[in-house]
Design a protein around this motif. Structure first.
Motif, PDB file in Angstrom:
ATOM      1  N   PRO A  63     -10.329  17.998 -19.157  1.00  0.00           N
ATOM      2  CA  PRO A  63     -11.146  16.786 -18.943  1.00  0.00           C
ATOM      3  C   PRO A  63     -10.365  15.488 -19.123  1.00  0.00           C
ATOM      4  N   PHE A  64      -9.061  15.497 -18.905  1.00  0.00           N
ATOM      5  CA  PHE A  64      -8.224  14.362 -19.332  1.00  0.00           C
ATOM      6  C   PHE A  64      -7.768  13.419 -18.218  1.00  0.00           C
ATOM      7  N   LYS A  65      -8.084  13.754 -16.956  1.00  0.00           N
ATOM      8  CA  LYS A  65      -7.500  12.982 -15.849  1.00  0.00           C
ATOM      9  C   LYS A  65      -7.833  11.494 -15.892  1.00  0.00           C
ATOM     10  N   GLN A  66      -9.040  11.171 -16.346  1.00  0.00           N
ATOM     11  CA  GLN A  66      -9.425   9.748 -16.406  1.00  0.00           C
ATOM     12  C   GLN A  66      -8.847   9.085 -17.656  1.00  0.00           C
ATOM     13  N   ASP A  67      -8.911   9.786 -18.801  1.00  0.00           N
ATOM     14  CA  ASP A  67      -8.453   9.208 -20.081  1.00  0.00           C
ATOM     15  C   ASP A  67      -6.977   8.838 -20.030  1.00  0.00           C
ATOM     16  N   VAL A  68      -6.193   9.669 -19.340  1.00  0.00           N
ATOM     17  CA  VAL A  68      -4.742   9.480 -19.324  1.00  0.00           C
ATOM     18  C   VAL A  68      -4.344   8.189 -18.601  1.00  0.00           C
ATOM     19  N   LEU A  69      -5.213   7.738 -17.715  1.00  0.00           N
ATOM     20  CA  LEU A  69      -4.953   6.510 -16.960  1.00  0.00           C
ATOM     21  C   LEU A  69      -4.568   5.354 -17.886  1.00  0.00           C
ATOM     22  N   ASP A  70      -5.201   5.280 -19.042  1.00  0.00           N
ATOM     23  CA  ASP A  70      -4.963   4.171 -19.969  1.00  0.00           C
ATOM     24  C   ASP A  70      -3.737   4.381 -20.856  1.00  0.00           C
ATOM     25  N   VAL A  72      -0.672   5.555 -19.691  1.00  0.00           N
ATOM     26  CA  VAL A  72       0.576   5.561 -18.911  1.00  0.00           C
ATOM     27  C   VAL A  72       0.583   4.352 -17.985  1.00  0.00           C
ATOM     28  N   GLU A  73       1.729   4.121 -17.324  1.00  0.00           N
ATOM     29  CA  GLU A  73       1.757   3.099 -16.274  1.00  0.00           C
ATOM     30  C   GLU A  73       1.378   3.766 -14.967  1.00  0.00           C
ATOM     31  N   ALA A  74       0.107   3.643 -14.618  1.00  0.00           N
ATOM     32  CA  ALA A  74      -0.388   4.355 -13.427  1.00  0.00           C
ATOM     33  C   ALA A  74       0.029   3.613 -12.161  1.00  0.00           C
ATOM     34  N   ASP A  75       0.387   4.368 -11.128  1.00  0.00           N
ATOM     35  CA  ASP A  75       0.731   3.725  -9.856  1.00  0.00           C
ATOM     36  C   ASP A  75      -0.548   3.276  -9.144  1.00  0.00           C
ATOM     37  N   ASP A  76      -0.342   2.609  -8.013  1.00  0.00           N
ATOM     38  CA  ASP A  76      -1.471   1.977  -7.331  1.00  0.00           C
ATOM     39  C   ASP A  76      -2.533   2.994  -6.897  1.00  0.00           C
ATOM     40  N   LEU A  77      -2.085   4.106  -6.305  1.00  0.00           N
ATOM     41  CA  LEU A  77      -3.045   5.098  -5.800  1.00  0.00           C
ATOM     42  C   LEU A  77      -3.843   5.722  -6.951  1.00  0.00           C
ATOM     43  N   ALA A  78      -3.151   6.115  -8.013  1.00  0.00           N
ATOM     44  CA  ALA A  78      -3.841   6.718  -9.166  1.00  0.00           C
ATOM     45  C   ALA A  78      -4.831   5.723  -9.773  1.00  0.00           C
ATOM     46  N   THR A  79      -4.448   4.453  -9.800  1.00  0.00           N
ATOM     47  CA  THR A  79      -5.334   3.427 -10.362  1.00  0.00           C
ATOM     48  C   THR A  79      -6.591   3.300  -9.521  1.00  0.00           C
ATOM     49  N   ARG A  80      -6.425   3.296  -8.187  1.00  0.00           N
ATOM     50  CA  ARG A  80      -7.604   3.184  -7.323  1.00  0.00           C
ATOM     51  C   ARG A  80      -8.480   4.429  -7.421  1.00  0.00           C
ATOM     52  N   ALA A  83      -7.803   8.262 -11.677  1.00  0.00           N
ATOM     53  CA  ALA A  83      -7.432   9.516 -12.333  1.00  0.00           C
ATOM     54  C   ALA A  83      -5.950   9.796 -12.130  1.00  0.00           C
ATOM     55  N   VAL A  84      -5.339  10.345 -13.184  1.00  0.00           N
ATOM     56  CA  VAL A  84      -3.921  10.726 -13.164  1.00  0.00           C
ATOM     57  C   VAL A  84      -3.836  12.240 -13.294  1.00  0.00           C
ATOM     58  N   ASN A  85      -3.097  12.905 -12.407  1.00  0.00           N
ATOM     59  CA  ASN A  85      -2.893  14.352 -12.600  1.00  0.00           C
ATOM     60  C   ASN A  85      -1.428  14.707 -12.836  1.00  0.00           C
ATOM     61  N   THR A  86      -0.547  13.690 -12.813  1.00  0.00           N
ATOM     62  CA  THR A  86       0.874  13.948 -13.021  1.00  0.00           C
ATOM     63  C   THR A  86       1.489  12.801 -13.810  1.00  0.00           C
ATOM     64  N   ILE A  87       2.162  13.147 -14.917  1.00  0.00           N
ATOM     65  CA  ILE A  87       2.871  12.137 -15.714  1.00  0.00           C
ATOM     66  C   ILE A  87       4.359  12.411 -15.597  1.00  0.00           C
ATOM     67  N   ASP A  88       5.102  11.345 -15.345  1.00  0.00           N
ATOM     68  CA  ASP A  88       6.556  11.453 -15.172  1.00  0.00           C
ATOM     69  C   ASP A  88       7.232  10.713 -16.324  1.00  0.00           C
ATOM     70  N   GLY A 130     -13.418  14.339  -4.612  1.00  0.00           N
ATOM     71  CA  GLY A 130     -13.808  13.525  -3.458  1.00  0.00           C
ATOM     72  C   GLY A 130     -13.122  12.167  -3.461  1.00  0.00           C
ATOM     73  N   ARG A 131     -13.023  11.554  -4.623  1.00  0.00           N
ATOM     74  CA  ARG A 131     -12.335  10.252  -4.728  1.00  0.00           C
ATOM     75  C   ARG A 131     -10.886  10.377  -4.274  1.00  0.00           C
TER      76      ARG A 131
END
Ligand code: ATR
Length: 269
Positions: A63-70, A72-80, A83-88, A130-131
């Motif tokens: 259940p972490f894809k949304q929480d992780v957004l805050d 890390v430095e999320a790129d533009d697509l993940a921000t829109r 949700a983040v599914n990959t951390i580098d 869907g998003r």
């Protein structure tokens, strides 16, 4: 030794470890892919800890894809997408966050000869999947119609996605939308538990490419109906494969051994 992993809870049934391990083996990389199940309250500490330990990359799932957004430095697509599914962790600064689900859907379609740029696409579902699919398709030049059981969620998402329109999931609405569509993506969970489909078979036709994000089972009722209608079918394992391929390429800078990863995945489905 590079360490990669998956953050989620639960992660016991994940297919990512065998898929990534197959890639390391194929390329002779000294690397391991492991799973982690932090408590939701520990997610920020988990990412800080991963960075401190020198972990190279992490995938993130429910259940972490949304929480992780805050965190890390999320790129533009993940921000829109939200949700983040990959951390580098390979860059100089803070860990970066990406969403490879969107590109995964695009690559799954393209791999099956589907042209996305200029396509008329119908996305069924306005949740997390869907998003990602809607933003990915719109970025790639498709015109996106979003249909969702809760129509207000489809309209809210459509307000965010360039050029998109939101609709309900009524049979005649779907028939109208699909009549002149090129691409249909099921981004709902319908078809996972029961042998059901979110789209009436009569609305499908041979000029459609149908991607089902559901991969358990691989042969959903939607894909069987699509095949019977003469449509191009793309099962959910392709989307799962290509989100992993994208993550691998982001972390390593190398071309992923797609065939080996695909074989590892399909062996287990
Ligand atoms: P995910 O992250 O997998 O997208 P989600 O965010 O919970 O999961 O979204 C689930 C999606 O499946 C939603 O679009 C949901 O529709 P609602 O927004 O109306 O709830 C859709 N969905 C789930 N069960 C459904 C059903 N029986 N019929 C139609 N749509 C369904």
């Amino acid at each position: 030794m590079d360490v990669f992993g998956l953050l989620g809870n639960p992660v016991g049934h994940s297919l990512s470890p065998p898929m990534h391990d197959a890639a390391y083996e194929e390329l002779g990389l000294e690397a391991r892919y492991v799973t982690f199940e932090p408590e939701p309250s520990e997610i920020e500490d988990a990412i800080d800890g991963a960075e401190a330990l020198g972990i190279t990359g992490l995938n993130v799932t429910i259940p972490f894809k949304q929480d992780v957004l805050d965190c890390v430095e999320a790129d533009d697509l993940a921000t829109r997408i939200g949700a983040v599914n990959t951390i580098d962790f390979t860059g100089e600064g803070a860990p970066t966050g990406h969403n490879t689900d969107a590109v995964g859907a695009l690559r799954a379609l393209r791999d099956h000869g589907v042209t996305v740029d200029g396509a008329r696409a119908v996305v069924v579902g306005a949740g997390g999947a869907g998003r990602a699919v809607a933003f990915g398709l719109a970025d790639a030049g498709a015109t996106v119609e979003i249909a969702n059981r809760t129509a207000s969620k489809a309209r809210d998402l459509a307000d965010e996605v360039p050029g998109a329109t939101g609709h309900g999931l009524e049979a005649d609405t779907l028939a109208d939308l699909l009549a002149d569509a090129d691409v249909l993506v099921n981004a709902t969970s319908v078809g996972m538990e029961e042998d059901e489909t979110p789209v009436p078979a009569a609305a499908l036709h041979s000029d459609l490419a149908v991607l089902d994000a559901v991969y358990r089972p691989l042969e959903t009722r939607l894909l069987r109906d699509a095949a019977a209608a003469g449509a191009t079918t793309v099962d959910g394992a392709w989307m799962l494969l290509y989100q992993g391929v994208e993550a691998f390429e982001l972390w390593t800078g190398r071309e992923a051994p797609v065939d080996a990863m695909n074989a590892a995945l399909r062996d287990r489905l």
